[in-house]
Scaffold this motif. Structure first.
Motif: not given
Length: 518
Positions: A355-356, A363-366, A391-395, A399-401
Motif C-alpha cells: 500500500x505504501x 517503482x523500485x519497491x513495487x 495496483x503495484x503494476x500501475x506504478x 513498457x515494464x508493466x
C-alpha cells in the motif's frame, strides 16, 4: 340518490376517501370527473410565454469528420455494425462497449460533439457513469447549457470539469474570485484545476477562502483534486485539514501528507513504524493514542482484524519507504522484502509495504514486491493477491508493466490475469498482445471450459491492438470438440473469435474515421 360533486378539489377528496363515505357510486364520480376535466380544459387560458433562453455559448473546437459523426450516432444507438453473424451467442460486436474508446479518441483529437448528438450523448452519460468524464468533455459548453434546461441532465452540472464552460483566465483575479464564489460545482472544480495547473499554491489559497463554509462532501472532493500536482507547498493546508470535523476529510488529508515523504506527518509515522519493525522482529503498537488518531489512524478495525495488527498496517503504509534502508542496515527493497519475518507478521507487513509503494508511487519497491512474473502467485515476495499486484503494476512504466504481465500470462495463462491486464496501456501491442492471443489459442486447443474466458474475451475486444486481427483469423474456423471438453465448446470458441476479429476491425475503421481530414 346520486351525490352531486362540486369543484375539482372535492372530486379529488372523494377519490382519495372513497365513494362509500360520500354516499355516491364510482360511476358518478367518474362521470363528474369527466365533466370537470372538460370544463377545466375549456376554460384554461394560455399562460404568458416565458423568456427565451440565451443562445448556447459557441464551442470553438472542430466537429469530427462526417464518417466519425455517423459512427458516433451508431454507437449511441447501440446498433450492430456488422452484417450477418448471430450464432447461439452471437458474433456481432457489442458496439456500446466501443463508445468509451470513440470518446477517448475524439478527446485526443480535440473534437467537440456534433450538436445534434449532444442530447443522446447526455442520455448515455446519465445511464453510464463510466462515460461521464469523457462524454461531458466532448459535449462541452453546449452540454452544460442543455443540462440547465433539462432536470434529467442535472448530473452534468456537478460532473467535474467536463463541460464546465469557459473559465476566466487565471490572471483575471476578479473573474476567478467571482466564479469561485458564485459558480456551479462543476465550474468550481474546473476552476480549481486550472488555477492549480498555473500555480499550485494559488489553488490552496483559493480553497482556503471558502473552506470553512463548504459542505463536507464538497471539501472531500476539493481535497481529492489536490492529488494532481501534490507538493510540499500543500503541507500547511493539509496539516490544518487533519483537524477537520469530517472523518473522511481527515483521512484524505492524512493520506496525502503520507505521500509527501518530507512532511511532518510522514516523519511522525516513520518514527512510530520504525519503533515497531526492524531486523530484530515486529512489535505492533500497544494502543492507538491521540496523536495517532489525529494523524489519520483509524482506531476500530474491520471485522476479523485484530486491533494491534490493524494499527501496525496503518503506520507502516504511511511511513516513507526510504526510512527502511537505514533501519535494515543499508539493504535495498528487494533484499528487505526477502528477509524472513517471524511470528506470523509477514503478510501484514508486506501488505502494508504494498500500500505504501502504491501511495508513494515508488517503482523500485513495487518491482521488489511483485517479484518474478513466472513464479507461482502464492510464492510472491510481497503479496499473492492479484488485486494488490495490479495496483503495484500501475506504478511501473508502461513498457515494464506490459512485459511483466506478458510473462505472467505465458507462465500462468489467462485465468488469473484479468485484473493485471486491466492496468495495461491500451492497445495491447507487441509482446503483450502476442501473449494474450497465444494464451487464448492454447486455451481453445486444450479444450478448456470456454465460458470461463468470456471476461478476458470481452477485455480483448476492447484492448487488443487491431493489428492482431489477421493473426486471429485462423482461430475463427469451427472445429470439432476436443475429447473430454464441454459439449459445444468448439462452436463457442469459434463464435467468440469471430466476434473478436470483427470488433478489432471495427475499432481500426473507427480510429481511421476520427483522423482529421487534410
Amino acid at each position: 340518490m346520486e351525490t352531486v360533486y362540486g369543484d375539482w378539489d372535492e372530486l379529488v377528496g372523494a377519490a382519495l376517501l372513497g365513494t362509500e363515505r360520500r354516499q355516491g357510486s364510482p360511476e358518478a364520480l367518474l362521470d363528474a370527473a369527466a365533466v370537470q376535466t372538460v370544463r377545466r380544459r375549456a376554460g384554461l387560458r394560455p399562460a404568458e410565454a416565458g423568456p427565451r433562453p440565451e443562445p448556447a455559448p459557441r464551442d470553438p473546437r472542430p466537429a469530427p469528420p462526417e464518417a466519425a459523426r455517423r459512427r458516433l450516432a451508431q454507437l449511441l444507438a447501440g446498433r450492430s455494425g456488422t452484417a450477418g453473424g448471430g450464432g447461439r451467442r452471437g458474433t456481432a460486436p457489442d458496439l456500446t462497449e466501443l463508445l468509451p474508446q470513440w470518446l477517448a479518441a475524439a478527446g485526443r483529437h480535440g473534437y467537440r460533439a456534433p450538436a445534434a448528438l449532444v442530447p443522446a450523448l447526455l442520455d448515455a452519460a446519465r445511464a453510464r457513469t463510466d462515460l461521464r468524464p469523457q462524454a461531458l468533455a466532448l459535449a462541452g459548453v453546449r452540454g452544460l447549457w442543455l443540462a440547465r434546461l433539462n432536470p434529467d441532465w442535472r448530473f452534468a452540472l456537478r460532473g467535474g470539469s467536463g463541460g464546465a464552460g469557459e473559465l476566466p483566465k487565471v490572471s483575471d483575479r476578479a473573474g476567478v474570485e467571482r466564479l469561485w464564489q458564485e459558480g456551479l460545482f462543476a465550474e468550481r472544480v474546473a476552476l480549481l484545476g486550472t488555477v492549480r495547473a498555473d500555480e499550485a499554491a494559488a489553488a490552496t489559497r483559493l480553497l482556503a477562502t471558502t473552506w470553512a463554509t463548504e459542505r463536507a462532501e464538497d471539501r472531500l472532493m476539493f481535497l481529492d483534486s489536490l492529488r494532481v500536482g501534490l507538493s510540499e507547498a500543500d503541507e500547511p493546508f493539509l496539516e490544518a485539514a487533519l483537524g477537520d470535523r469530517s472523518r473522511n476529510v481527515r483521512a484524505t488529508a492524512a493520506e496525502l501528507l503520507s505521500a509527501l515523504p518530507g512532511s511532518a506527518l510522514a516523519g511522525r509515522m516513520a518514527e512510530r513504524a520504525l519503533a515497531c519493525v526492524g531486523p530484530e522482529g515486529v512489535t505492533p503498537p500497544a494502543e492507538c493514542d491521540a496523536g495517532m488518531l489525529r494523524d489519520g489512524v483509524v482506531k476500530r478495525p474491520p471485522a476479523g482484524r485484530g486491533e494491534r495488527a490493524w494499527w501496525l498496517g496503518q503506520l507502516v503504509e504511511a511511513a516513507p519507504l526510504s526510512c527502511w534502508r537505514e533501519r535494515f542496515g543499508g539493504l535495498g527493497p528487494a533484499e528487505i522484502v526477502a528477509l524472513p519475518v517471524a511470528e506470523g507478521w509477514a503478510e501484514e507487513l508486506h501488505a502494508a509495504w504494498c500500500r505504501a509503494a502504491v501511495r508513494q508511487r515508488d517503482p523500485e519497491w513495487s518491482k521488489a514486491l511483485l517479484g518474478s512474473a513466472s513464479a507461482p502467485p502464492a510464492a510472491g515476495p510481497g503479496t499473492a493477491s492479484i488485486a494488490e499486484r495490479a495496483k503495484l503494476l500501475s506504478i511501473l512504466p508502461d513498457g515494464e508493466r506490459a512485459q511483466w504481465v506478458a510473462e505472467f500470462v505465458r507462465a500462468h495463462g489467462l485465468s488469473e490475469a484479468f485484473q493485471l491486464l486491466g492496468v495495461c496501456v491500451v492497445p495491447w501491442a507487441g509482446t503483450l498482445g502476442q501473449a494474450v492471443v497465444d494464451a487464448l489459442a492454447a486455451a481453445r486447443d486444450a479444450g478448456s471450459y470456454p465460458w470461463s474466458f468470456s471476461g478476458v474475451m470481452g477485455l480483448a475486444e476492447r484492448c487488443l491492438d487491431p493489428a492482431e486481427a489477421g493473426r486471429l483469423e485462423a482461430l475463427t474456423a469451427t472445429v470439432e470438440d476436443p475429447v473430454d471438453s464441454a459439449s459445444g465448446a468448439a462452436a463457442y470458441w469459434s463464435e467468440a473469435f469471430q466476434r473478436l476479429v470483427s470488433t478489432l476491425r471495427i475499432r481500426a475503421t473507427m480510429l481511421s474515421e476520427l483522423a482529421p481530414t487534410p
